[in-house]
Design a protein around this motif. Structure first.
Motif, PDB file in Angstrom:
ATOM      1  N   CYS A 120       0.840  -1.459  -0.423  1.00 37.67           N
ATOM      2  CA  CYS A 120      -0.113  -0.010  -0.134  1.00 37.67           C
ATOM      3  C   CYS A 120       1.133   0.996  -0.281  1.00 37.67           C
ATOM      4  CB  CYS A 120      -0.526   0.110   1.434  1.00 37.67           C
ATOM      5  SG  CYS A 120      -1.795   1.217   1.584  1.00 37.67           S
ATOM      6  N   THR A 121       0.868   2.002  -0.998  1.00 31.65           N
ATOM      7  CA  THR A 121       1.551   3.121  -1.175  1.00 31.65           C
ATOM      8  C   THR A 121       1.137   4.729  -0.248  1.00 31.65           C
ATOM      9  OG1 THR A 121       0.288   4.232  -3.077  1.00 31.65           O
ATOM     10  CG2 THR A 121       1.947   3.040  -3.680  1.00 31.65           C
ATOM     11  N   HIS A 122      -0.130   4.819   0.232  1.00 33.59           N
ATOM     12  CA  HIS A 122      -0.918   5.368   1.697  1.00 33.59           C
ATOM     13  C   HIS A 122       0.314   4.765   2.967  1.00 33.59           C
ATOM     14  CE1 HIS A 122      -2.896   8.328   3.674  1.00 33.59           C
ATOM     15  NE2 HIS A 122      -3.763   6.902   4.444  1.00 33.59           N
ATOM     16  N   HIS A 133       2.261   2.706   3.730  1.00 36.70           N
ATOM     17  CA  HIS A 133       3.708   2.003   3.342  1.00 36.70           C
ATOM     18  C   HIS A 133       3.254   0.584   3.793  1.00 36.70           C
ATOM     19  CE1 HIS A 133       4.494   5.957   1.581  1.00 36.70           C
ATOM     20  NE2 HIS A 133       3.843   6.478   3.270  1.00 36.70           N
ATOM     21  N   SER A 134       2.923  -0.477   3.593  1.00 39.44           N
ATOM     22  CA  SER A 134       2.660  -1.567   4.442  1.00 39.44           C
ATOM     23  C   SER A 134       2.745  -2.306   3.564  1.00 39.44           C
ATOM     24  CB  SER A 134       1.137  -1.567   5.807  1.00 39.44           C
ATOM     25  OG  SER A 134       1.741  -0.625   6.385  1.00 39.44           O
ATOM     26  N   ASP A 135       3.352  -3.687   3.686  1.00 35.62           N
ATOM     27  CA  ASP A 135       2.507  -5.318   2.800  1.00 35.62           C
ATOM     28  C   ASP A 135       1.841  -5.258   3.674  1.00 35.62           C
ATOM     29  OD1 ASP A 135       5.639  -5.298   1.620  1.00 35.62           O
ATOM     30  OD2 ASP A 135       6.714  -5.719   3.301  1.00 35.62           O
ATOM     31  N   VAL A 136       0.667  -6.125   2.681  1.00 42.01           N
ATOM     32  CA  VAL A 136      -0.308  -7.027   3.237  1.00 42.01           C
ATOM     33  C   VAL A 136      -0.979  -7.665   2.012  1.00 42.01           C
ATOM     34  CG1 VAL A 136      -1.614  -4.147   3.328  1.00 42.01           C
ATOM     35  CG2 VAL A 136      -1.290  -4.829   0.974  1.00 42.01           C
ATOM     36  N   LYS A 137      -1.519  -8.504   2.400  1.00 43.11           N
ATOM     37  CA  LYS A 137      -1.936  -9.424   1.354  1.00 43.11           C
ATOM     38  C   LYS A 137      -3.601  -9.120   1.174  1.00 43.11           C
ATOM     39  CE  LYS A 137       1.252 -13.240   3.013  1.00 43.11           C
ATOM     40  NZ  LYS A 137       1.686 -13.231   1.494  1.00 43.11           N
ATOM     41  N   VAL A 138      -3.868  -9.571  -0.390  1.00 43.40           N
ATOM     42  CA  VAL A 138      -4.529  -8.795  -0.883  1.00 43.40           C
ATOM     43  C   VAL A 138      -5.587 -10.417  -1.770  1.00 43.40           C
ATOM     44  CG1 VAL A 138      -4.259  -6.495  -0.843  1.00 43.40           C
ATOM     45  CG2 VAL A 138      -3.186  -8.450  -3.127  1.00 43.40           C
ATOM     46  N   SER A 139      -6.867 -10.413  -1.644  1.00 39.31           N
ATOM     47  CA  SER A 139      -6.992 -11.847  -2.571  1.00 39.31           C
ATOM     48  C   SER A 139      -8.033 -11.248  -2.861  1.00 39.31           C
ATOM     49  CB  SER A 139      -7.417 -12.139  -1.082  1.00 39.31           C
ATOM     50  OG  SER A 139      -8.548 -13.364  -2.361  1.00 39.31           O
ATOM     51  N   LYS A 187      -8.871  -1.659 -10.882  1.00 35.22           N
ATOM     52  CA  LYS A 187     -10.043  -2.032  -9.794  1.00 35.22           C
ATOM     53  C   LYS A 187     -10.518  -1.885  -7.906  1.00 35.22           C
ATOM     54  CE  LYS A 187     -12.447  -4.619 -12.568  1.00 35.22           C
ATOM     55  NZ  LYS A 187     -13.421  -3.670 -13.645  1.00 35.22           N
ATOM     56  N   ILE A 188     -11.182  -0.678  -8.088  1.00 33.76           N
ATOM     57  CA  ILE A 188     -10.868  -0.321  -6.163  1.00 33.76           C
ATOM     58  C   ILE A 188     -11.683  -0.290  -5.142  1.00 33.76           C
ATOM     59  CG2 ILE A 188     -11.852   2.024  -5.134  1.00 33.76           C
ATOM     60  CD1 ILE A 188     -12.403   3.423  -8.027  1.00 33.76           C
ATOM     61  N   GLY A 189     -10.950  -0.533  -4.266  1.00 30.23           N
ATOM     62  CA  GLY A 189     -10.810  -1.247  -2.893  1.00 30.23           C
ATOM     63  C   GLY A 189     -10.931  -0.178  -2.091  1.00 30.23           C
ATOM     64  N   VAL A 190     -10.767  -1.525  -0.648  1.00 27.20           N
ATOM     65  CA  VAL A 190      -9.842  -0.387   0.455  1.00 27.20           C
ATOM     66  C   VAL A 190      -8.655  -0.838   1.082  1.00 27.20           C
ATOM     67  CG1 VAL A 190     -10.326  -0.413   2.870  1.00 27.20           C
ATOM     68  CG2 VAL A 190     -12.139  -0.308   1.170  1.00 27.20           C
ATOM     69  N   CYS A 191      -7.884  -1.008   1.189  1.00 25.55           N
ATOM     70  CA  CYS A 191      -6.052  -1.003   1.859  1.00 25.55           C
ATOM     71  C   CYS A 191      -7.178  -2.060   3.189  1.00 25.55           C
ATOM     72  CB  CYS A 191      -5.381  -0.119   2.030  1.00 25.55           C
ATOM     73  SG  CYS A 191      -4.260  -0.568   3.281  1.00 25.55           S
ATOM     74  N   PRO A 192      -6.420  -3.256   2.852  1.00 25.54           N
ATOM     75  CA  PRO A 192      -6.945  -3.973   4.528  1.00 25.54           C
ATOM     76  C   PRO A 192      -5.460  -4.286   5.771  1.00 25.54           C
ATOM     77  CG  PRO A 192      -5.260  -5.342   3.012  1.00 25.54           C
ATOM     78  CD  PRO A 192      -6.079  -4.280   1.942  1.00 25.54           C
ATOM     79  N   ASN A 193      -5.160  -3.609   5.809  1.00 25.50           N
ATOM     80  CA  ASN A 193      -4.647  -2.231   6.788  1.00 25.50           C
ATOM     81  C   ASN A 193      -4.969  -0.997   7.175  1.00 25.50           C
ATOM     82  OD1 ASN A 193      -1.766  -3.004   8.686  1.00 25.50           O
ATOM     83  ND2 ASN A 193      -1.267  -0.491   7.768  1.00 25.50           N
ATOM     84  N   CYS A 194      -4.820  -0.048   6.312  1.00 25.28           N
ATOM     85  CA  CYS A 194      -5.397   1.433   7.181  1.00 25.28           C
ATOM     86  C   CYS A 194      -6.610   1.343   6.640  1.00 25.28           C
ATOM     87  CB  CYS A 194      -4.303   2.321   6.363  1.00 25.28           C
ATOM     88  SG  CYS A 194      -4.742   2.736   4.138  1.00 25.28           S
TER      89      CYS A 194
END
Length: 572
Positions: A132-134, A136-142, A148-155
């Protein structure tokens, strides 16, 4: 002439005139005709060579040295003038203080809120690695897809998903505005922002360019822009420019209340408007300009009518639907408290507000629950749908139009056809509360039948009207027959028998004389026919006489007169 100034004596006039123009501009030289200037004698050449020896241009002719010398004087004058202007601008720019330390963080966090991505490494696994460039965290996405627009699972912020292999270069643009206090008021600083994501998307490049500054000092508004100074090639602050536009700039609001305190804009509510959502755009110059003359903008912002304010603060907008002299928001909008609450709940755009007021003015017109969807669906045909809703509900309108829709007659074409049918039905005096009349099973057939009935009715009314007018015109036409009838043996001027013959004349010759029957009956104009004596019943030319003058004379399809007709008319 000195090394600092010069004048030139011009002997072209009767009396010699002293001029300050340069020698090369006093001659009438053009690109195709050049007038060469030369010295009259050797003594003049010697004087010029001696005087301009400081130029160190021995190869030039004496006259060219004179021109070069004048040019150098003008350049020095212009340089001094520019220096005075630049000194004045620089003095003004010294009032501008440094930006706060957190400004660049705010740029990245808020002003570029639309530039948030999750780059993911595509794989067939259920969970893919992303960044996530906002936050700045490594995340897992599925279950995500590229772009496509979505939501960061972290922030939890709204982001756009990008496949790292597909999005190798992304350049985003944004605008930002910063307010600063000055001695006499405040300055608004405008920044253009570019954020570039390359292969190393975890370290994007952010570049800001300050392009504009506006100083607000009581009623004064001093504008400066960063551009090429006087076409000299020097990039610097220039006064009096207003070319860069910042219609949608994010506004730094942390210091806004402090900056605007004690100014005419203290209560303009721009902070509240700029904070309506993260990174919200504001057209600051027009917001402050509109607030100066339309202070009700403050009430709109505080009431949450943000969409209206967005439009009101654009240069293209006008204030036709608002009572600018209203003492409160209800008077400004021209609505009741209950109606205002509905407007407030929907945060209406100006178009929606106009539509809402039209619907309020109609009898038995129910306001749809999902008002915004209704306005979006019928935006281009809002007058059409509102006219149909005068007779029935929106639900029944949509149901009937859907039933009548075919490949040849799409939905909105059916609406127009039905609207025309209902207009005909009203003219014919049908019972508009009868469902059999309102919702004909065969709309096209019903439309054509009603149109034919209206045409016949109007034709009948027109005939009745013409009969009455014809009675009045009979005596006039009889008088005209004694005065205006004439022949030269080949052509004749014939007075019409009645108004119906004038109408028939227009149909025969394909021109508009049929529209003159009313004026003929009133005695305002006189219509005469020109006929060939060999064919006295066949239409040939039509002539209008008014105030004893021939106004016009036309034949088939408004054609001009032939020579034969011209000679006849002149003789007449």
């Amino acid at each position: 002439m000195t090394k600092e100034e010069y004048i030139t004596q011009d002997f072209c006039e009767e009396k010699p005139v002293w001029r300050t123009g340069r020698m090369e501009y006093l001659t009438e030289s053009t690109w195709y005709k050049k007038i060469e200037i030369s010295c009259c004698d050797d003594r003049s050449a010697t004087v010029l060579n001696r005087f301009f020896s400081y130029l160190n241009m021995e190869k030039l002719s004496p006259v060219d040295k004179l021109i070069k010398g004048q040019k150098r004087i003008m350049e020095k004058r212009l340089e001094k003038k520019h220096q005075r202007e630049k000194s004045k601008i620089d003095q003004k720019m010294r009032e501008v203080k440094k930006l706060p330390k957190n400004f660049m963080d705010w740029i990245d966090e808020t002003a570029m809120a639309h530039s948030r991505y999750i780059y993911y490494q595509y794989s067939r696994k259920k969970y893919m690695d992303g960044y996530c460039t906002h936050c700045h965290s490594d995340v897992k996405v599925s279950g995500v897809k590229h772009r496509k627009i979505g939501v960061c699972p972290n922030c939890g912020k709204k982001v756009l998903f990008l496949a790292a292999g597909k999005a190798t270069r992304i350049l985003d643009h944004g605008e930002a505005v910063y307010f600063q206090k000055t001695k006499k008021g405040f300055v608004v600083r405008f920044f253009s922002i570019y954020k570039y994501y390359g292969k190393h998307y975890k370290m994007p490049e952010i570049r800001t360019l300050e392009l504009k500054r506006i100083f607000y000092e009581d009623t004064k508004c001093l504008k400066y822009e960063w551009r090429n100074f006087k076409q000299t090639g020097e990039m610097r602050w220039c006064a009096g420019w207003d070319c860069y536009t910042f219609y949608d700039a994010a506004c730094y609001t942390a210091n806004l209340e402090k900056v605007l305190t004690g100014t005419p804009y203290q209560y303009c509510a721009i902070k509240q408007f700029a904070d309506r959502y993260e990174g919200a755009g504001v057209n600051v110059p027009y917001y402050l300009l509109r607030y100066g003359s339309k202070p009700f903008i403050e009430y709109m912002v505080k009431a949450g009518l943000n969409h209206m304010v967005e439009e009101l603060t654009q240069p293209w907008y006008f204030f036709g639907e608002y009572n600018q002299n209203g003492k409160n928001l209800l008077e400004v909008l021209g609505v009741t408290r209950e109606q205002f609450r509905f407007i407030q709940q929907n945060d209406m755009y100006s178009f929606e507000f106009r539509t809402y007021k039209k619907m309020l003015s109609q009898k038995n017109c129910k306001i749809p629950e999902d008002f915004r969807s209704f306005c979006q669906q019928y935006e281009r045909d809002i007058s059409l749908i509102l006219e149909l809703m005068e007779y029935t509900t929106l639900h029944k309108v949509e149901r009937y139009c859907s039933q009548q829709t075919t490949e040849k007659q799409p939905y909105f074409a059916v609406m127009q056809l039905w609207r025309d049918y209902l207009r005909f039905a009203v003219k014919l005096g049908y019972n508009m509360k009868n469902s059999f009349v309102l919702f004909p099973k065969r709309l096209i057939q019903a439309h054509d039948d009603a149109a034919d009935a209206v045409r016949k009715m109007e034709e009948k009314e027109l005939r009745e009207k013409m009969k009455l007018e014809n009675e009045r015109a009979k005596s006039l036409l009889e008088q005209y027959r004694k005065i205006y009838s004439w022949t030269d043996g080949k052509l004749s001027v014939v007075v019409p028998e009645d108004l119906f013959s004038i109408r028939e004349e227009g149909h025969n010759l394909h021109h508009c004389v049929a529209n003159y029957t009313h004026d003929v009956a009133e005695g305002k104009t006189i219509i005469l026919f020109i006929r060939r004596n060999a064919e006295p019943t066949k239409s040939f030319y039509t002539m209008e006489v008014m105030d004893k003058n021939i106004k016009q004379c036309q034949g088939f399809g408004h054609c001009e007169q032939t020579e034969e007709v011209k000679n006849f008319v002149n003789a007449y």
